[in-house]
Design a protein around this motif. Structure first.
Motif, PDB file in Angstrom:
ATOM      1  N   LEU A 103       0.845  -1.185   0.000  1.00  0.00           N
ATOM      2  CA  LEU A 103       0.000   0.000   0.000  1.00  0.00           C
ATOM      3  C   LEU A 103       0.886   1.242   0.000  1.00  0.00           C
ATOM      4  N   VAL A 104       0.601   2.168  -0.939  1.00  0.00           N
ATOM      5  CA  VAL A 104       1.451   3.347  -1.107  1.00  0.00           C
ATOM      6  C   VAL A 104       0.616   4.606  -0.931  1.00  0.00           C
ATOM      7  N   ASN A 105       1.164   5.608  -0.207  1.00  0.00           N
ATOM      8  CA  ASN A 105       0.536   6.917  -0.076  1.00  0.00           C
ATOM      9  C   ASN A 105       1.408   7.963  -0.753  1.00  0.00           C
ATOM     10  N   GLU A 106       0.781   8.820  -1.558  1.00  0.00           N
ATOM     11  CA  GLU A 106       1.532   9.827  -2.310  1.00  0.00           C
ATOM     12  C   GLU A 106       1.852  11.073  -1.493  1.00  0.00           C
ATOM     13  N   ASN A 107       1.244  11.221  -0.305  1.00  0.00           N
ATOM     14  CA  ASN A 107       1.415  12.446   0.479  1.00  0.00           C
ATOM     15  C   ASN A 107       2.485  12.341   1.552  1.00  0.00           C
ATOM     16  N   GLY A 108       3.146  11.170   1.666  1.00  0.00           N
ATOM     17  CA  GLY A 108       4.234  11.014   2.617  1.00  0.00           C
ATOM     18  C   GLY A 108       3.819  10.797   4.052  1.00  0.00           C
ATOM     19  N   ILE A 109       2.603  10.249   4.287  1.00  0.00           N
ATOM     20  CA  ILE A 109       2.202  10.003   5.681  1.00  0.00           C
ATOM     21  C   ILE A 109       3.009   8.860   6.281  1.00  0.00           C
ATOM     22  N   TRP A 110       3.525   7.974   5.418  1.00  0.00           N
ATOM     23  CA  TRP A 110       4.428   6.916   5.860  1.00  0.00           C
ATOM     24  C   TRP A 110       5.768   7.090   5.152  1.00  0.00           C
ATOM     25  N   GLU A 111       6.836   6.733   5.837  1.00  0.00           N
ATOM     26  CA  GLU A 111       8.163   6.837   5.211  1.00  0.00           C
ATOM     27  C   GLU A 111       8.314   5.830   4.086  1.00  0.00           C
ATOM     28  N   ASP A 112       7.752   4.632   4.277  1.00  0.00           N
ATOM     29  CA  ASP A 112       7.900   3.568   3.288  1.00  0.00           C
ATOM     30  C   ASP A 112       6.533   3.039   2.883  1.00  0.00           C
ATOM     31  N   GLU A 113       6.506   2.319   1.772  1.00  0.00           N
ATOM     32  CA  GLU A 113       5.283   1.634   1.388  1.00  0.00           C
ATOM     33  C   GLU A 113       4.951   0.571   2.431  1.00  0.00           C
ATOM     34  N   GLN A 114       3.660   0.313   2.622  1.00  0.00           N
ATOM     35  CA  GLN A 114       3.232  -0.589   3.677  1.00  0.00           C
ATOM     36  C   GLN A 114       3.032  -2.005   3.128  1.00  0.00           C
ATOM     37  N   TYR A 115       3.801  -2.963   3.689  1.00  0.00           N
ATOM     38  CA  TYR A 115       3.705  -4.360   3.261  1.00  0.00           C
ATOM     39  C   TYR A 115       2.569  -5.036   4.026  1.00  0.00           C
ATOM     40  N   LEU A 116       1.641  -5.652   3.276  1.00  0.00           N
ATOM     41  CA  LEU A 116       0.499  -6.323   3.885  1.00  0.00           C
ATOM     42  C   LEU A 116       0.445  -7.767   3.407  1.00  0.00           C
ATOM     43  N   ALA A 117       0.811  -8.695   4.296  1.00  0.00           N
ATOM     44  CA  ALA A 117       0.620 -10.106   3.994  1.00  0.00           C
ATOM     45  C   ALA A 117      -0.874 -10.427   4.084  1.00  0.00           C
ATOM     46  N   TYR A 118      -1.249 -11.636   3.692  1.00  0.00           N
ATOM     47  CA  TYR A 118      -2.653 -12.023   3.705  1.00  0.00           C
ATOM     48  C   TYR A 118      -3.241 -11.873   5.110  1.00  0.00           C
ATOM     49  N   MET A 119      -4.369 -11.145   5.204  1.00  0.00           N
ATOM     50  CA  MET A 119      -5.133 -10.865   6.423  1.00  0.00           C
ATOM     51  C   MET A 119      -4.431  -9.892   7.367  1.00  0.00           C
ATOM     52  N   GLU A 120      -3.266  -9.354   6.997  1.00  0.00           N
ATOM     53  CA  GLU A 120      -2.647  -8.314   7.800  1.00  0.00           C
ATOM     54  C   GLU A 120      -3.272  -6.965   7.440  1.00  0.00           C
ATOM     55  N   PHE A 121      -3.124  -5.998   8.357  1.00  0.00           N
ATOM     56  CA  PHE A 121      -3.729  -4.702   8.112  1.00  0.00           C
ATOM     57  C   PHE A 121      -2.813  -3.589   8.602  1.00  0.00           C
ATOM     58  N   VAL A 122      -3.110  -2.367   8.119  1.00  0.00           N
ATOM     59  CA  VAL A 122      -2.451  -1.160   8.601  1.00  0.00           C
ATOM     60  C   VAL A 122      -3.536  -0.102   8.789  1.00  0.00           C
ATOM     61  N   SER A 123      -3.400   0.726   9.829  1.00  0.00           N
ATOM     62  CA  SER A 123      -4.382   1.767  10.123  1.00  0.00           C
ATOM     63  C   SER A 123      -3.710   3.125  10.142  1.00  0.00           C
ATOM     64  N   TYR A 124      -4.488   4.146   9.870  1.00  0.00           N
ATOM     65  CA  TYR A 124      -3.975   5.513   9.956  1.00  0.00           C
ATOM     66  C   TYR A 124      -5.105   6.437  10.398  1.00  0.00           C
ATOM     67  N   THR A 125      -4.828   7.293  11.383  1.00  0.00           N
ATOM     68  CA  THR A 125      -5.780   8.283  11.860  1.00  0.00           C
ATOM     69  C   THR A 125      -5.467   9.623  11.218  1.00  0.00           C
TER      70      THR A 125
END
Length: 885
Positions: A103-125
């Motif tokens: 998962l990639v964000n173009e605005n730089g909210i994360w330093e790196d792209e987020q790796y998501l294995a099957y059924m893994e998740f990432v959250s952002y407020t």
């Protein structure tokens, strides 16, 4: 190479059109909580003066958490999202193949792209307003924009674009008859002057014949003073005699209390392209130079003194010039401390159309199939051919002066009024003009304000209250009663379902959706149909070979139920609503699962949906509606006033909470049961930069190197006035104020900057003394940067990547679209322009005028027309160069 279209190809697209173009249906417009599954929003927030200001706009909404599934290399639900500051989004990998995703964000909210294995998740407020763009690595062309706003909103799934008022039915007898006094929703009646003398009659029921015989339809209207009712509208009589009448529609008919405030060089927009512009305001001499505009062109100007009238006359066919526009300039002033804020207050605007209607005796040309009969004191219209009606549809009669709806059985008709123009409409459903001192209404006699079902011929609401000279309704003399049929009951002019009933208690809930088989919908895999009340239907997976659809229903973004339904089967969702057993809340039919060109689709219909917000009615309850007592019986419900109800001249009074509204005229001698209908203007959301954005006074939004600033919010006699300035930022840190135009529609300001293809539009939505809520739209350029800036343009910074290229957004409606481009595309290849949009079916066609045939094209060129087929309402945007020839 161009390819000639074969018969089989045309047949395929004909079948596809039949499957993809739905029947005309009224758009849903119930208010619903915010749902992350849609990017189209219309705010219903009413900001109050008690709102506590802060340094930056912050949300008062309870933070929400939403989940977005990653399936089939897509975000589900698909589409852009809109959330509040403080909300959290969770992305979870649900890939059937169990493959990982980035998962990639173009605005730089994360330093790196987020790796998501099957059924893994990432959250952002999301704690800052703005637009955030996401995509999946390897599918960069499919992007999701998440817009974060700083105020809570509620929204309809779609803006309301059509409303049908049922004004009269033939519930009894064999002759259909409607009059202005008895059916003011469809025949003009003036509450203030107690005037309006129109009537229409024709034989019914017709059953199998379904036609009105020659000479059996009669519409008659009688004038009063200088006016006459024409259909459901008021017209001005320019000239009349026994054989010839000239009339014109009354576009604006204001009273002294209806006033408008406009700044120097602002324009007040009026119907049919008319406008009033305050060209030059001179408070020192109490004068203003006013101009009348038509379609943006000045046609008349005059200097007017304070407390004087402005009058514009023109030749409309009478012996003397006719007064087209008349208004009073009440106040000419300037806001203290701001020499640029000169303004005028004007009221009592009268405006008639210059598109006149000439009516001649024995004329058969004005309305095809009808003959006109005139005399000195009335006009009549009769049919001289048979008029064919049809079951389950609306037929216009006397051109489009009236509309008749016949039910599916063909045994009942209703006179209806179709409203398609945006605005706020007051529907007058009943008056006491023909009933003496008692204002009373029933479903069958007054279906514009009380519920009546034309198909099932049911609806048993009634309301009565006395109209005494002191305008007071004594205790116990107002009575509202409603009687059920089957498991349904009418309440407040709407259809409700009975969850439970007894002599001492009833539980009822509103029927939000009540479709039939003609109302169908199409979804691709992963798409969600947004419904009122925060509900949604999602197509999770579609099995064409097995003729099955895996469907899911959600409420406020949370899944409530899912299941696999075969073609012809039903999806049913039940839950407990307080009755002795679970109630069926949602039901729909899966008709067809089929393969489209790019993806599989499901067609379903006949949605029934109940609200889960039930209404508990307990016998002798005096707390549900303040000042009223509820009476329950085994076979009916009643509400009676237990305090005196005070009405007042020239005002609207809500009764039984806000279930009904009673309007009294200025003289206090006539009352009416009224209903307000608001129809929102549809504006495609694809141009929105800011939707329902809060901008505090002195702050603004930077869009690339343009800057929109709320420069001033000023109060005058309790009314607030907004001043918006648009600037151009320069690379040396300076900025220039751009020339804008300001128009006022429904007392809301609309500020526009336009330069060639570039347009920035700021629409006022709501206003407080501290901040404004606005929509900002832009077109003609690609938005690369936008930011809320505290302190206004002086704190904005030049966007260093420079100006964006010109672009064009092509709006496509479901079905075939005839389109062209006003710019020269940078890449004219059809695949480059359309292939990334899964809602567009390639190939694209053009018409060869020489061979009289359709051909496929490979390029889109300036100055040519093309046929494009879309599965759903959508759009494509491409960059290019403006035509300079």
């Amino acid at each position: 190479m161009n390819t000639k279209i074969t018969f089989s190809t045309l047949f395929f697209f004909l079948v596809l059109i039949i499957l993809t173009v739905p029947a005309l249906a009224i758009s849903y417009a119930e208010t619903e909580p915010m749902d992350v599954g849609t990017a189209t929003y219309t705010s219903t927030v009413q900001p109050t003066e008690e709102a506590t200001p802060t340094a930056t706009p912050t949300s008062t909404a309870v933070p929400q958490e939403y989940m977005i599934r990653i399936m089939s290399y897509m975000f589900i639900p698909v589409g852009d999202k809109l959330i509040n500051v403080g909300d959290t989004i969770q992305w979870r990998n649900f890939e059937d193949t169990k493959q990982s995703r980035y998962l990639v964000n173009e605005n730089g909210i994360w330093e790196d792209e987020q790796y998501l294995a099957y059924m893994e998740f990432v959250s952002y407020t999301f704690n800052q307003p703005g637009m955030y763009t996401f995509y999946l690595k390897g599918r960069e062309e499919i992007k999701m924009n998440i817009t974060v706003i700083s105020v809570p909103i509620s929204s309809p799934a779609q803006p309301l674009t059509l409303y049908e008022v049922l004004g009269a039915v033939n519930a009894t007898g064999t002759t259909f008859k409607a009059t202005s006094i008895d059916n003011p929703a469809v025949l003009y009646y003036d509450l203030e002057d107690r005037d309006g003398y129109g009537s229409i009659t024709f034989p019914f029921p017709l059953y199998d014949s379904l036609f009105i015989p020659d000479g059996k339809l009669n519409y008659t209207t009688i004038p009063w003073g200088d006016y006459i009712g024409w259909g459901s509208k008021k017209y001005f009589v320019i000239e009349n005699n026994a054989t010839n009448w000239i009339i014109a529609e009354k576009l604006v008919d204001e009273k002294t209390k209806d006033y408008h405030l406009i700044f120097n060089n602002q324009t007040l927009s009026l119907p049919e392209g008319w406008g009033i512009n305050a060209k030059e305001i001179d408070p020192d001499n109490n004068t203003v130079w006013l101009s009348v505009t038509k379609d943006d062109g000045v046609i008349y100007s005059e200097t007017v003194n304070e407390n004087n009238n402005f009058v514009y006359k023109a030749n409309l066919g009478a012996s003397d010039k006719t007064e087209i526009l008349n208004l009073t300039v009440e106040t000419i002033s300037v806001f203290e401390g701001n020499s640029n804020s000169k303004f005028i207050k004007m009221n009592n605007i009268d405006l008639i159309s210059t598109d006149t209607l000439e009516i001649k005796n024995n004329d058969t040309n004005l309305y095809d199939g009808y003959v006109i009969k005139t005399s000195n004191n009335q006009i009549s219209i009769l049919n001289y051919i048979d008029i064919s009606l049809s079951r389950g549809s609306v037929t216009n009669i006397i051109s489009d002066l009236f509309s008749v709806r016949v039910n599916e059985a063909g045994d009942m008709a209703g006179l209806v009024k179709i409203i398609t123009e945006p605005g706020i409409y007051e529907i007058v459903g009943a008056t006491n003009a023909s009933t003496g001192t008692m204002l009373k209404a029933t479903s069958a006699d007054n279906p514009a304000v009380l519920y009546y079902d034309l198909e099932d011929k049911v609806g048993y609401e009634s309301i009565r209250l006395p109209m005494y000279s002191n305008l007071s309704v004594p205790v116990g003399e107002m009575n509202y009663t409603t009687i059920p049929w089957g498991q349904n009951i009418a309440w407040n002019g709407s259809k409700y379902a009975v969850v439970y009933s007894s002599s001492s208690e009833w539980i009822i809930t509103k029927k939000i959706i009540d479709e039939d088989q003609d109302d169908d919908h199409l979804l691709r895999v992963g798409e969600t149909l947004d419904l009122p009340g925060g509900w949604g239907i999602t197509a999770l997976e579609l099995d064409v070979d097995g003729s099955e659809a895996w469907m899911s229903i959600s409420k406020d973004g949370e899944e409530e139920d899912n299941g696999v339904v075969s073609e012809g089967g039903y999806f049913i969702y039940k839950t407990n609503l307080g009755g002795p057993q679970d109630s069926e809340v949602m039901n729909f039919t899966v008709e067809t699962v089929f393969a489209g060109m790019n993806t599989n689709l499901v067609k379903f219909s006949n949605i029934d949906l109940l609200s889960t917000d039930v209404l508990n009615l307990i016998n002798n309850d005096a707390t549900l509606y303040d000042g009223y007592i509820v009476k329950t019986y085994p076979d009916q419900l009643s509400v009676i006033n237990d305090v005196d109800i005070g009405l007042s001249k020239g005002n609207v009074k809500n009764v039984i909470g806000n279930l009904f509204a009673v309007k009294v005229n200025e003289a206090g001698d006539l009352g009416a049961l009224v209903k307000e209908v608001k129809i929102d203007e549809y504006v495609s959301p694809i141009k929105y930069i800011i939707k329902d954005g809060v901008i505090y006074g002195g702050d603004g939004y930077q869009i690339n190197n343009y800057f929109v600033e709320v420069s001033d919010i000023t109060s005058f006699e309790g009314d607030l006035m907004l001043k918006v300035t648009i600037y151009q930022l320069n690379s040396d840190g300076s900025y220039d104020e751009l020339t804008t135009s300001t128009t006022i529609v429904d007392d809301k300001r609309r500020v526009k900057y336009q330069n060639g293809l570039i347009e920035i539009l700021v629409q006022e939505k709501n206003l407080t003394s501290q901040y404004a809520i606005v929509d900002i739209t832009a077109s003609g350029f690609t938005v690369e940067y936008e930011k809320y800036v505290i302190g206004g343009v002086s704190n904005a910074q030049y966007y260093t990547s420079g100006h964006s290229p010109y672009s064009y957004t092509m709006t496509l409606l479901k079905g075939w679209n005839l389109v062209s481009t006003p710019i020269i595309p940078d890449n004219s290849d059809v695949n480059s322009i359309f292939n990334s949009n899964e809602d567009v079916l390639i190939p694209v066609y053009t018409w060869n005028t020489t061979n009289k045939q359709y051909y496929e094209v490979s390029k889109i060129e300036l100055g040519k027309g093309y046929w494009v087929l879309a599965l759903n309402n959508t759009y494509v945007t491409f960059s290019g160069t403006p035509y300079s020839g």
